[in-house]
Scaffold this active site. Sequence first.
Site, PDB file in Angstrom:
ATOM      1  CD  GLU A 293      -2.649  -1.199   2.382  1.00 25.27           C
ATOM      2  OE1 GLU A 293      -3.899  -2.747   2.458  1.00 25.27           O
ATOM      3  OE2 GLU A 293      -2.529  -0.850   3.782  1.00 25.27           O
ATOM      4  CE1 TYR A 337       3.358  13.250  12.644  1.00 27.26           C
ATOM      5  CE2 TYR A 337       2.745  14.085   9.831  1.00 27.26           C
ATOM      6  CZ  TYR A 337       2.663  13.044  11.374  1.00 27.26           C
ATOM      7  OH  TYR A 337       1.355  12.712  11.454  1.00 27.26           O
ATOM      8  CB  CYS A 364      -2.597  34.097  14.263  1.00 32.22           C
ATOM      9  SG  CYS A 364      -2.444  34.944  15.057  1.00 32.22           S
TER      10      CYS A 364
END
Length: 437
Positions: A293, A337, A364
């Site tokens: 996949e 991350y 912001c």
Amino acid sequence: MAFERYGTMKVNDKGHLEIGGVDTLKLAESYGTPLYVYDVALIRERARGFKKTFEELGVKAQVAYASKAFSAIAIYQLMAEEGMSLDVVSGGELYTAIEAGYPKERIHFHGNNKTREELVMALDYEIGCIVLDNFYEIELLTELLRNRKQKIAVLVRVTPGIEAHTHDYILTGQDDSKFGFGLTNGQAEEAIRQVLAASDAFDLIGLHCHIGSQIFETTGFVMAAHRIMEQLVTWHESLGFDSKVLNLGGGFGVRYTEEDKPLEPAEYVRQIVAEIKKVADGHGLAVPEIWIEPGRSLVGEAGTTLYQAGSRKEVPGVRQYLAVDGGMNDNIRPALYEAHYEAVLARRPLDKPEETISLAGKCCESGDMLIWDLPLPKAAAGDYLAVFCTGAYGYAMASNYNRIPRPAVVFVENGEAKLVIKRESYADLIQNDLALN
């Protein structure tokens, strides 16, 4: 050039960055920025490469696009053209696949908390396979199938206890995971027993596992394949269960920066197949059909985001900031991350760096930074920047934070550009809002 490895990218006779035969400045001016640009030829090349490797190895296989990386009607139709299967993880992705006319027999439905409504949608469309993730789902789906007098092919997702060398947030194959049935704690065997006992509802065709994402070596995949195949030897004897399919998921790494050293996609396939064949041959088992996949490795490097530069700020002796018209709302990965990217000026990609800037987003939030300490030629307001390898988890994770409309998406191929997702308007942002009076 930092972008030489990315598909059809080149510098044209005007000195501009070009993708798919189309000048990126022309794209920015025609469609506005921020703008996601996809190199269709590179996506096709990657899809065909995975499939060709299995064919050369003489192994029956399915290559399913893990569409959480980027879900849209156009990308689904492109994957269908390439003969790919499709991995969906929600009712929304499944609905998109249905609207795209995706061949139902090649749709696989994942997820750790599929709702009753989502499962009914999958059964109504008669998709090819559902990946069972927990005991609640076995019970719920058994009830639905028996009431409908329907039967469906299923895989049981197992966690093989293998940890991949990747970011903690995207580890999914270790024992402590929200996904799947533990292989080492007996849950996987119990799940198989329950599914086999409900043979009037389920056609248990095999097992699934996924050990993580952005993986740069084959060791984890080989260990997972070995562990599951060895367990299949035991289950062949104790349960009479033979797995027709073994799905080893995805997670194949791509190159975001010079520090990333991914293998060629074909190498992952070769190592996985070799290990499965070795264990199967050693125990007299048939080699199962192998499914994988890939998601990021199909679309990640094919995507480039174009931004327009705006304000600058200098902190004397510390840093130069250059702000662009996008940010964490169209690419949350740096904030989420601490992901790293590379970028160039679209008008002058080959010019030598004259300064080091930090590329700031417009949201912001102090943490809305796309790239820290990026060497660039002198950039000014109005310049276009191209950030590479944003094809996976860019648009898919985009939001309307600060009520910023999501960008448009264009596909480029053979000198032509096609708009496949329109830019959101301000009117789109409030279309579901209800007034108090």
